[in-house]
Design a protein around this motif. Structure first.
Motif, PDB file in Angstrom:
ATOM      1  N   GLY A 156      -2.304   1.707  22.976  1.00  0.00           N
ATOM      2  CA  GLY A 156      -1.764   0.954  22.191  1.00  0.00           C
ATOM      3  C   GLY A 156      -1.745   1.533  20.859  1.00  0.00           C
ATOM      4  N   MET A 157      -1.941   2.739  20.698  1.00  0.00           N
ATOM      5  CA  MET A 157      -2.161   3.773  19.211  1.00  0.00           C
ATOM      6  C   MET A 157      -0.725   2.947  18.470  1.00  0.00           C
ATOM      7  SD  MET A 157      -3.057   7.447  19.951  1.00  0.00           S
ATOM      8  CE  MET A 157      -2.608   8.118  18.203  1.00  0.00           C
ATOM      9  N   THR A 158      -1.346   2.926  17.177  1.00  0.00           N
ATOM     10  CA  THR A 158      -0.229   2.328  16.112  1.00  0.00           C
ATOM     11  C   THR A 158       0.267   2.976  15.216  1.00  0.00           C
ATOM     12  OG1 THR A 158      -2.049   1.824  14.617  1.00  0.00           O
ATOM     13  CG2 THR A 158      -1.785   0.321  16.380  1.00  0.00           C
ATOM     14  N   ASN A 159       1.079   2.513  14.308  1.00  0.00           N
ATOM     15  CA  ASN A 159       1.773   3.270  13.183  1.00  0.00           C
ATOM     16  C   ASN A 159       0.733   3.605  12.181  1.00  0.00           C
ATOM     17  OD1 ASN A 159       4.294   3.308  14.200  1.00  0.00           O
ATOM     18  ND2 ASN A 159       5.168   1.684  12.512  1.00  0.00           N
ATOM     19  N   VAL A 160       0.821   4.621  11.380  1.00  0.00           N
ATOM     20  CA  VAL A 160      -0.095   4.856  10.405  1.00  0.00           C
ATOM     21  C   VAL A 160       0.401   4.604   8.826  1.00  0.00           C
ATOM     22  CG1 VAL A 160       0.581   7.477  10.223  1.00  0.00           C
ATOM     23  CG2 VAL A 160      -1.586   6.740   9.594  1.00  0.00           C
ATOM     24  N   LYS A 161      -0.394   4.630   7.950  1.00  0.00           N
ATOM     25  CA  LYS A 161       0.056   4.325   6.475  1.00  0.00           C
ATOM     26  C   LYS A 161      -0.528   5.458   5.636  1.00  0.00           C
ATOM     27  CE  LYS A 161       1.364  -0.501   5.241  1.00  0.00           C
ATOM     28  NZ  LYS A 161       0.964  -1.721   4.680  1.00  0.00           N
ATOM     29  N   TYR A 162       0.190   6.482   5.399  1.00  0.00           N
ATOM     30  CA  TYR A 162      -0.388   7.455   4.425  1.00  0.00           C
ATOM     31  C   TYR A 162       0.045   6.965   3.226  1.00  0.00           C
ATOM     32  CZ  TYR A 162      -1.157  10.265   8.556  1.00  0.00           C
ATOM     33  OH  TYR A 162      -1.512  10.988   9.905  1.00  0.00           O
ATOM     34  N   HIS A 163      -0.599   7.079   2.136  1.00  0.00           N
ATOM     35  CA  HIS A 163      -0.250   6.554   0.810  1.00  0.00           C
ATOM     36  C   HIS A 163       0.412   7.594  -0.173  1.00  0.00           C
ATOM     37  CE1 HIS A 163      -1.720   2.499   1.424  1.00  0.00           C
ATOM     38  NE2 HIS A 163      -2.954   3.075   1.832  1.00  0.00           N
TER      39      HIS A 163
END
Length: 555
Positions: A369-376
């Motif tokens: 269930g790996m998820t999206n990532v939010k790099y800034h």
């Protein structure tokens, strides 16, 4: 029931090697890392492994720009490493297919270097070169899939070459028989080495529209963002028939075509049991429904699309089933709920697709269930398509926050973050610094933690795989969609002479119920993602993202 085949009964696993496991500490996944994790895949129940490109490449598009088809990229290892991998895979009774990229090469491939050297080069016609319509004007108005024009100007020879994807990925000229012969020789070289087949990249693009005409442009755009000039064009059948007859059909090889643009009307030609070009195809109709978090999932369209393909290939061909791959954001973040109902939605989406007629493919990390990532910052991203998109949108005057919000939902790097093996530095992926930043949630979301928790997403996938192996009806049985208009539930029946199963998934965060068709009676629940599942006659009362399988009997 259709004909029994090992690849129909297998569960497949896609490895994105750069992000799977790094064995030598350089921050890049490698072949020895894959070997280290074969026991993990075997224990999960995987029988077919697809590895994304590991050929020599300058990595403009993470290996889909090949500079030498017969060499292994140094960052992944050596040919000896690959041969050791193949041996270890076969030793465990598993099979291995490679990615075959033959629509284009890298601009650093020796064929293109020669082609570019002179208009008189014997390799000039290996690629698609054209003069401009007039000075400074490109040969036509087609756009590249990766943004900008499909044409790149070469100062030395004063002509343009075509690239459907990145400008460092010039398209091969399939109209040239010598190009085709060279490709066939290379394909057979790999099959002779003992690999078990190919997933064939971008194969529906190899034929270009006759004459390369301008496309309609009512909006007067600089370049027309349409695939109409190079997607599943008339005449592609001649190329595909020749290709398969001279290569894969000469071997006991399994083939999966990436068939973007192929509709159910073409399905028989592409994946017919007897005469199709490939054993199965990845079709992309349901991927086009991929909503951002704001638009959500159009469940009725999803049911229509997937059921249409089930019907089109029933008793004729075979589907390749998938909800994640290296080109898509993570499904639990897109169609599910990766916060409140992380485990429930990840497993519900799994049930929804896994038990249809076809070979299910799991993309690395999907089983966790790996998820999206939010790099800034855009600097943390590596995908050439997303970097091009960012630059283009900023130049148009869009606010940075708006552009980044789109990337957080849609960027391909969402699925390319390093595999989360353990709760240690760099998620156990590498002893060094990962080529792409690890998703910060690795501390709680990782394979080691889930393997020790019998109630985890990982163990749910393992149970699904085991159930599919033991119940042939869930492989070969007929597929019948039920509750077609239900706004929250995707449900269907798999049926054979001996057994019948009801597969159901509530794909929403609200409680709901679904009526079991009156001609069927629930006998027993054999798989559920909720521990307290109870039966209630002809009605299934479902909690948020509740999913499972029941044995049913005719009334």
């Amino acid at each position: 029931m259709g004909k029994a085949k090992w690849w129909k009964e297998a569960v497949a696993y896609e490895i994105y090697p750069k992000s799977f496991k790094d064995a030598n500490g350089d921050g890049i996944g490698d072949i020895q890392g894959i070997i280290e994790k074969l026991d993990y895949l075997e224990d999960l129940g995987i029988e077919l492994i697809w590895i994304c490109p590991i050929y020599q490449s300058p990595n403009d598009d993470n290996g889909y720009d090949i500079s030498d088809y017969k060499e292994i990229a140094a960052e992944y290892g050596t040919m000896a490493d690959f041969e050791a991998l193949l041996e270890e895979v076969h030793k465990r009774g598993m099979r291995l297919i490679m990615d075959l990229v033959i629509n284009h090469t890298s601009d650093e491939h020796e064929w293109f270097i020669e082609s570019k050297s002179s208009k008189d080069s014997e390799y000039r016609d290996f690629y698609i070169w054209r003069s401009g319509q007039e000075k400074g004007k490109r040969p036509n108005n087609w756009a590249s899939i990766f943004g900008g024009s499909i044409w790149e100007y070469d100062d030395e020879t004063e002509e343009y070459y075509m690239h459907i994807f990145s400008k460092k990925q010039p398209d091969l000229n399939w109209e040239n028989q010598e190009v085709r012969n060279r490709l066939y020789e290379m394909v057979n070289w790999w099959l002779d080495k003992g690999i078990d087949g190919f997933r064939i990249d971008a194969i529906s693009h190899i034929k270009k529209k006759e004459g390369l005409p301008d496309l309609p442009n009512p909006q007067k755009e600089p370049f027309v963002e349409s695939y109409d000039g190079h997607l599943n064009q008339p005449g592609i059948d001649v190329f595909l028939t020749e290709f398969t007859e001279k290569t894969t059909k000469q071997y006991d090889a399994v083939t999966v075509g990436e068939a973007n643009g192929v509709t159910v009307h073409d399905a028989e030609h592409w994946a017919d049991e007897e005469s199709g070009y490939f054993n199965m195809i990845f079709q992309f109709e349901h991927v086009e429904l991929w909503g951002t978090k704001s638009s959500g999932l159009d469940l009725n369209q999803l049911k229509t699309s997937l059921s249409r393909w089930q019907a089109a290939l029933d008793k004729k061909g075979w589907n390749a089933l998938f909800i994640e791959n290296h080109d898509l954001p993570r499904v639990v973040s897109t169609w599910g709920n990766d916060q409140t109902y992380h485990k429930e939605s990840a497993t519900a989406l799994a049930v929804m697709y896994f038990f249809m007629q076809g070979t299910p493919f799991i993309y690395q990390g999907q089983e966790l269930g790996m998820t999206n990532v939010k790099y800034h910052t855009i600097d943390d991203y590596r995908d050439v398509a997303i970097k091009n998109y960012y630059q283009s949108e900023i130049e148009k005057g869009k606010a940075q926050e708006e552009v980044m919000t789109y990337i957080w939902s849609n960027g391909r790097d969402n699925s390319r973050t390093p595999m989360q093996w353990k709760n240690t530095k760099q998620a156990g992926f590498t002893e060094g610094t990962a080529w792409l930043k690890v998703n910060p949630n690795y501390t709680t979301l990782n394979a080691e933690t889930q393997q020790s928790d019998p109630d985890s997403i990982y163990h749910f996938y393992k149970r699904m795989i085991q159930l599919r192996k033991t119940e042939k009806t869930l492989i070969y049985g007929t597929y019948t969609l039920i509750a077609e208009q239900h706004p929250q539930v995707f449900a269907y029946i798999r049926s054979s002479e001996e057994r019948h199963f009801l597969v159901y998934a509530n794909l929403s965060s609200k409680n709901t119920s679904v009526d079991v068709p009156e001609e069927w009676r629930i006998k027993k629940t054999i798989l559920t993602n909720y521990t307290d599942r109870t039966e209630s006659g002809q009605i299934l009362n479902l909690k948020p993202y509740e999913a499972g399988i029941c044995k049913i009997t005719p009334v």
